[in-house]
Each structure stands twice: as structure tokens, then as C-alpha cells.
Design a protein around this motif. Structure first.
Motif, PDB file in Angstrom:
ATOM      1  N   GLN A  78       0.826  -1.209   0.000  1.00  0.00           N
ATOM      2  CA  GLN A  78       0.000   0.000   0.000  1.00  0.00           C
ATOM      3  C   GLN A  78       0.860   1.258   0.000  1.00  0.00           C
ATOM      4  O   GLN A  78       0.550   2.251  -0.672  1.00  0.00           O
ATOM      5  N   VAL A  79       1.959   1.197   0.754  1.00  0.00           N
ATOM      6  CA  VAL A  79       2.893   2.341   0.755  1.00  0.00           C
ATOM      7  C   VAL A  79       3.457   2.555  -0.648  1.00  0.00           C
ATOM      8  O   VAL A  79       3.562   3.702  -1.130  1.00  0.00           O
ATOM      9  N   ASP A  80       3.817   1.444  -1.295  1.00  0.00           N
ATOM     10  CA  ASP A  80       4.330   1.547  -2.672  1.00  0.00           C
ATOM     11  C   ASP A  80       3.285   2.159  -3.606  1.00  0.00           C
ATOM     12  O   ASP A  80       3.606   3.000  -4.454  1.00  0.00           O
ATOM     13  N   ASP A  81       2.024   1.718  -3.432  1.00  0.00           N
ATOM     14  CA  ASP A  81       0.952   2.278  -4.272  1.00  0.00           C
ATOM     15  C   ASP A  81       0.759   3.768  -3.998  1.00  0.00           C
ATOM     16  O   ASP A  81       0.535   4.558  -4.926  1.00  0.00           O
ATOM     17  N   ASP A  82       0.844   4.120  -2.702  1.00  0.00           N
ATOM     18  CA  ASP A  82       0.700   5.541  -2.340  1.00  0.00           C
ATOM     19  C   ASP A  82       1.793   6.373  -3.009  1.00  0.00           C
ATOM     20  O   ASP A  82       1.519   7.455  -3.568  1.00  0.00           O
ATOM     21  N   ARG A  83       3.022   5.875  -2.920  1.00  0.00           N
ATOM     22  CA  ARG A  83       4.142   6.600  -3.534  1.00  0.00           C
ATOM     23  C   ARG A  83       3.997   6.654  -5.057  1.00  0.00           C
ATOM     24  O   ARG A  83       4.265   7.685  -5.686  1.00  0.00           O
ATOM     25  N   LYS A  84       3.583   5.496  -5.607  1.00  0.00           N
ATOM     26  CA  LYS A  84       3.411   5.442  -7.059  1.00  0.00           C
ATOM     27  C   LYS A  84       2.317   6.406  -7.501  1.00  0.00           C
ATOM     28  O   LYS A  84       2.446   7.092  -8.522  1.00  0.00           O
ATOM     29  N   LYS A  85       1.238   6.461  -6.741  1.00  0.00           N
ATOM     30  CA  LYS A  85       0.140   7.370  -7.079  1.00  0.00           C
ATOM     31  C   LYS A  85       0.613   8.818  -7.009  1.00  0.00           C
ATOM     32  O   LYS A  85       0.307   9.626  -7.902  1.00  0.00           O
ATOM     33  N   GLU A  86       1.349   9.134  -5.969  1.00  0.00           N
ATOM     34  CA  GLU A  86       1.862  10.507  -5.845  1.00  0.00           C
ATOM     35  C   GLU A  86       2.804  10.841  -7.004  1.00  0.00           C
ATOM     36  O   GLU A  86       2.716  11.925  -7.596  1.00  0.00           O
ATOM     37  N   PHE A  87       3.693   9.880  -7.309  1.00  0.00           N
ATOM     38  CA  PHE A  87       4.617  10.090  -8.431  1.00  0.00           C
ATOM     39  C   PHE A  87       3.846  10.286  -9.736  1.00  0.00           C
ATOM     40  O   PHE A  87       4.121  11.217 -10.507  1.00  0.00           O
ATOM     41  N   CYS A  88       2.891   9.390  -9.988  1.00  0.00           N
ATOM     42  CA  CYS A  88       2.140   9.460 -11.241  1.00  0.00           C
ATOM     43  C   CYS A  88       1.358  10.759 -11.350  1.00  0.00           C
ATOM     44  O   CYS A  88       1.345  11.415 -12.400  1.00  0.00           O
ATOM     45  N   THR A  89       0.693  11.124 -10.243  1.00  0.00           N
ATOM     46  CA  THR A  89      -0.108  12.357 -10.264  1.00  0.00           C
ATOM     47  C   THR A  89       0.779  13.571 -10.541  1.00  0.00           C
ATOM     48  O   THR A  89       0.470  14.396 -11.418  1.00  0.00           O
ATOM     49  N   ASN A  90       1.882  13.659  -9.797  1.00  0.00           N
ATOM     50  CA  ASN A  90       2.782  14.802  -9.982  1.00  0.00           C
ATOM     51  C   ASN A  90       3.430  14.799 -11.360  1.00  0.00           C
ATOM     52  O   ASN A  90       3.511  15.834 -12.030  1.00  0.00           O
ATOM     53  N   GLU A  91       3.880  13.631 -11.777  1.00  0.00           N
ATOM     54  CA  GLU A  91       4.597  13.532 -13.046  1.00  0.00           C
ATOM     55  C   GLU A  91       3.671  13.817 -14.225  1.00  0.00           C
ATOM     56  O   GLU A  91       4.072  14.468 -15.197  1.00  0.00           O
ATOM     57  N   LEU A  92       2.438  13.334 -14.125  1.00  0.00           N
ATOM     58  CA  LEU A  92       1.479  13.623 -15.191  1.00  0.00           C
ATOM     59  C   LEU A  92       1.153  15.110 -15.257  1.00  0.00           C
ATOM     60  O   LEU A  92       1.036  15.678 -16.348  1.00  0.00           O
ATOM     61  N   ASP A  93       1.023  15.740 -14.075  1.00  0.00           N
ATOM     62  CA  ASP A  93       0.766  17.187 -14.052  1.00  0.00           C
ATOM     63  C   ASP A  93       1.933  17.959 -14.645  1.00  0.00           C
ATOM     64  O   ASP A  93       1.750  18.865 -15.472  1.00  0.00           O
ATOM     65  N   VAL A  94       3.145  17.596 -14.200  1.00  0.00           N
ATOM     66  CA  VAL A  94       4.339  18.285 -14.700  1.00  0.00           C
ATOM     67  C   VAL A  94       4.496  18.056 -16.204  1.00  0.00           C
ATOM     68  O   VAL A  94       4.785  18.990 -16.964  1.00  0.00           O
ATOM     69  N   SER A  95       4.290  16.808 -16.631  1.00  0.00           N
ATOM     70  CA  SER A  95       4.424  16.492 -18.058  1.00  0.00           C
ATOM     71  C   SER A  95       3.392  17.236 -18.887  1.00  0.00           C
ATOM     72  O   SER A  95       3.682  17.714 -19.994  1.00  0.00           O
ATOM     73  N   GLU A  96       2.184  17.357 -18.344  1.00  0.00           N
ATOM     74  CA  GLU A  96       1.132  18.094 -19.064  1.00  0.00           C
ATOM     75  C   GLU A  96       1.517  19.563 -19.198  1.00  0.00           C
ATOM     76  O   GLU A  96       1.360  20.157 -20.273  1.00  0.00           O
ATOM     77  N   ASP A  97       2.042  20.149 -18.100  1.00  0.00           N
ATOM     78  CA  ASP A  97       2.479  21.548 -18.153  1.00  0.00           C
ATOM     79  C   ASP A  97       3.636  21.724 -19.131  1.00  0.00           C
ATOM     80  O   ASP A  97       3.673  22.705 -19.899  1.00  0.00           O
ATOM     81  N   GLU A  98       4.585  20.769 -19.077  1.00  0.00           N
ATOM     82  CA  GLU A  98       5.724  20.843 -20.001  1.00  0.00           C
ATOM     83  C   GLU A  98       5.268  20.722 -21.450  1.00  0.00           C
ATOM     84  O   GLU A  98       5.761  21.432 -22.327  1.00  0.00           O
ATOM     85  N   THR A  99       4.319  19.823 -21.699  1.00  0.00           N
ATOM     86  CA  THR A  99       3.804  19.651 -23.071  1.00  0.00           C
ATOM     87  C   THR A  99       3.120  20.920 -23.549  1.00  0.00           C
ATOM     88  O   THR A  99       3.318  21.360 -24.694  1.00  0.00           O
ATOM     89  N   LYS A 100       2.312  21.528 -22.670  1.00  0.00           N
ATOM     90  CA  LYS A 100       1.642  22.778 -23.031  1.00  0.00           C
ATOM     91  C   LYS A 100       2.665  23.873 -23.328  1.00  0.00           C
ATOM     92  O   LYS A 100       2.493  24.641 -24.286  1.00  0.00           O
ATOM     93  N   ALA A 101       3.718  23.938 -22.503  1.00  0.00           N
ATOM     94  CA  ALA A 101       4.762  24.952 -22.716  1.00  0.00           C
ATOM     95  C   ALA A 101       5.475  24.718 -24.050  1.00  0.00           C
ATOM     96  O   ALA A 101       5.763  25.671 -24.791  1.00  0.00           O
ATOM     97  N   MET A 102       5.743  23.447 -24.357  1.00  0.00           N
ATOM     98  CA  MET A 102       6.390  23.128 -25.633  1.00  0.00           C
ATOM     99  C   MET A 102       5.504  23.499 -26.818  1.00  0.00           C
ATOM    100  O   MET A 102       5.975  24.051 -27.819  1.00  0.00           O
ATOM    101  N   LEU A 103       4.208  23.194 -26.695  1.00  0.00           N
ATOM    102  CA  LEU A 103       3.272  23.528 -27.765  1.00  0.00           C
ATOM    103  C   LEU A 103       3.165  25.034 -27.946  1.00  0.00           C
ATOM    104  O   LEU A 103       3.099  25.530 -29.081  1.00  0.00           O
ATOM    105  N   ARG A 104       3.150  25.760 -26.814  1.00  0.00           N
ATOM    106  CA  ARG A 104       3.121  27.223 -26.893  1.00  0.00           C
ATOM    107  C   ARG A 104       4.361  27.762 -27.577  1.00  0.00           C
ATOM    108  O   ARG A 104       4.288  28.639 -28.448  1.00  0.00           O
ATOM    109  N   LYS A 105       5.506  27.215 -27.173  1.00  0.00           N
ATOM    110  CA  LYS A 105       6.760  27.674 -27.761  1.00  0.00           C
ATOM    111  C   LYS A 105       6.819  27.356 -29.249  1.00  0.00           C
ATOM    112  O   LYS A 105       7.257  28.194 -30.056  1.00  0.00           O
TER     113      LYS A 105
END
Length: 343
Positions: A78-105
């Protein structure tokens, strides 16, 4: 004998208390298996414990250890899932922001390329127009120079002709003046001789004719003077017109030279601007290609991230509830093994 055989048979039979213990143990294991089988998740590790409970030599202490280890492992999972969920949530958010920034650029670069190419096309047209205006100006200066040369030649020819005509007229007038002056002198001498004689003779019949010719000669010479004066005026007016034409020509050439210089500088400035725009467009195209490559890499990364994370994020709550149920089942099963009531 029969008594010895009976004693031996009694010794081999288990005691009543032992049979009760064995029956009680089997019941406990059955109840514990019942608790574990109530979990519908179907974790193979629970199945292993249930299978171990079916063994003839099952040891409660060993089963308790297995249950404790699995409960601890489920907690770690469960701890692993919690960490994985946090990683996935953060990484997906960051990746989405990075993708938007790249598209804007990339869009900004594409806009810069489009605007730059438009500016280059406009500058080319302007440079072409200015170059054509210089060529047209040069042609006008050449035409004006050729016309000025022709006018100057015509002026010199006209001035020479007028000067020659004036000279001839004045020469003719001078000779006529001399001729009629001599005639007048002869007539005056003849008159004086006649006056000196005693008998006044009548004037010669030709006197009136001489008088008329003298008057006519006077008119001719006067007309010649007017002609000479007109020619002199034409000479003077021609000189002034020549000076004015030359001054106008020189001013036109000077103005044209200044305009040519200004236009040439303007062309140079636009050439520099065009070169800078071309360099900017070239850099923007290179950056756009690099951004496209980054977007491809980013897209692949996000795709892999979704492949890795989507299932977990979608089933996280279900997995956590199931895991909590498993841990609860394990605790209850252990409690049963420890003697607690199933109810």
C-alpha cells in the motif's frame, strides 16, 4: 494371550483429551480458512496460507508468522501504491504543463517564422521598388544631361549666328554712314562753290533726288540700328536663359544625387533588416525542428507514463479497499487461530 492383546490395543488408541484437541484444531483451521476465503480479491498469497492450513502438520505459530509477514507485506504494497500514485499524479501534471509549454513555444516559433517570412517578402518588394526608382532616377538624369548638352549646343550656335548677324549689320551700317557722309560732303562743297560765284546758278536737277536718297538712307541705317539692338537683346536674353537652364540642370542633378544617396542608404538599411530577418527565420526553423523532436520525445514519455500509471490511478481506491479487507481478514484469521470467536 487375549488380555495382553487387549492392553496393547488400548495403549495404541489416542486418549479422549487428545481426540478433543485434534477436533478443536481442525475446527479452528476451518474457521480461519473460512475467514480468509471471505476475501474476494483472490490474492494468491492468501490462497497459500489457506493451503497451509489444510496440511496435517499445520503449526499455529508458523501460520501466525505467515499471516504477520503477509500483513506487513500488504502494508508495504500500500505504501508503494501511495508513492506510485503521488509520483504518477505529480509527473502527469508536470508532463502536461511541459507539453503545453512546448506547444506554446512551437506555436510562437511558427508565428515568428510566418511573420519573418512575410517581412522578408515585403522587404524584397521594397528593395526592388527602391532599386527601380534609382534606375529611373539615373535615366532621368541621363536624359536631362543629354537635353542640357543639346540646349547648350543650340545656344552657342544661336549666339554665334546672332553675333555674326549683328556684326554684319553694324558693318553695313558703318559703310552706308561713310558713303552718305561723303556724298553729303560733296554736296555741301558744291553748294559753297556756287554761293561764292557772282551769278547764282540754279541747283542741279538731281539735288532733290540726292535729298530723297539721303532720307531713305537714314531710314535704312535707323532700321539697321534697331535690328542690331534686337540681335543684342536676343544675345543677352539667350545668355540669361542659358544661365537659368544650367542652374536648373545643376539643381536637378544635385537633388537627384541627394535623393539617390538617401535611397541607397534606405536600400542598405532594408538589406540589413532582410538579412537579420532571414537569420531569425533560420534560427526559428531550427528551434522549431528541435522543439518538434522534444515534443515527440515528450509524447512518447507521456504515453509510457499513462501506460504505467492509468491503471493504478483508476483502480487505486479499489486496490486500497481490497488490501484493507485482506489485512482485516488476516487479522481475523489470526485472532481465530489465537482462540478468539469468529463472531
Amino acid at each position: 494371550n487375549d488380555d495382553d492383546a487387549l492392553d496393547l490395543f488400548k495403549k495404541t488408541l489416542p486418549s479422549t483429551s487428545l481426540l478433543q484437541v485434534q477436533v478443536s484444531s481442525r475446527e479452528v483451521l476451518r474457521q480461519a480458512r473460512q475467514v480468509l476465503s471471505a476475501d474476494k480479491r483472490g490474492d494468491f498469497r492468501l490462497d497459500l496460507i489457506s493451503l497451509a492450513m489444510r496440511g496435517k502438520k499445520s503449526r499455529f505459530a508458523q501460520l501466525g508468522t505467515m499471516i504477520d509477514k503477509l500483513a506487513i507485506q500488504l502494508g508495504k504494497d500500500q505504501v508503494d501504491d501511495d508513492r506510485k500514485k503521488e509520483f504518477c499524479t505529480n509527473e502527469l501534471d508536470v508532463s502536461e504543463d511541459e507539453t503545453k509549454a512546448m506547444l506554446r513555444k512551437k506555436k510562437e516559433l511558427e508565428t515568428a517564422i510566418s511573420e519573418g517570412e512575410g517581412a522578408i517578402a515585403s522587404l524584397k518588394e521594397e528593395i526592388s521598388s527602391l532599386t527601380a526608382s534609382i534606375k529611373d532616377l539615373d535615366n532621368k538624369v541621363a536624359e536631362a544631361t543629354e537635353l542640357r548638352k543639346q540646349e547648350h549646343v543650340e545656344y552657342k550656335e544661336e549666339r554665334a549666328a546672332n553675333t555674326a548677324a549683328k556684326k554684319i549689320i553694324l558693318m553695313a551700317k558703318s559703310r552706308m554712314d561713310e558713303f552718305y557722309k561723303k556724298k553729303s560732303s560733296l554736296m555741301q562743297a558744291s553748294s559753297h562753290r556756287a554761293l561764292d560765284s557772282d551769278d547764282l546758278a540754279p541747283p542741279p536737277e538731281t539735288f532733290d533726288a540726292y535729298t530723297t536718297k539721303g532720307a531713305e538712307a537714314s531710314k535704312v541705317t535707323t532700321m539697321m540700328e534697331f535690328m542690331a539692338e534686337d540681335l543684342e537683346k536676343e544675345i543677352v536674353d539667350g545668355e540669361q536663359e542659358e544661365k537659368d537652364s544650367q542652374a536648373s540642370y545643376e539643381k536637378f542633378v544635385a537633388d537627384s544625387a541627394e535623393k539617390r544617396s538617401t535611397t541607397t542608404e534606405e536600400i542598405k538599411a532594408k538589406e540589413r533588416a532582410k538579412a537579420q530577418a532571414e537569420e531569425t527565420v533560420l534560427k526559428s526553423k531550427s528551434m522549431s525542428k528541435a522543439e518538434s523532436r522534444k515534443l515527440m520525445t515528450q509524447s512518447e514519455y507521456v504515453h509510457n507514463l499513462h501506460s504505467e500509471c492509468d491503471w493504478l490511478l483508476k483502480n487505486f481506491n479499489v486496490r486500497r479497499r481490497a488490501r484493507d479487507d485482506e489485512i482485516d481478514s488476516l487479522k481475523r484469521a489470526k485472532a481465530v487461530l489465537s482462540g478468539a470467536s469468529l463472531d
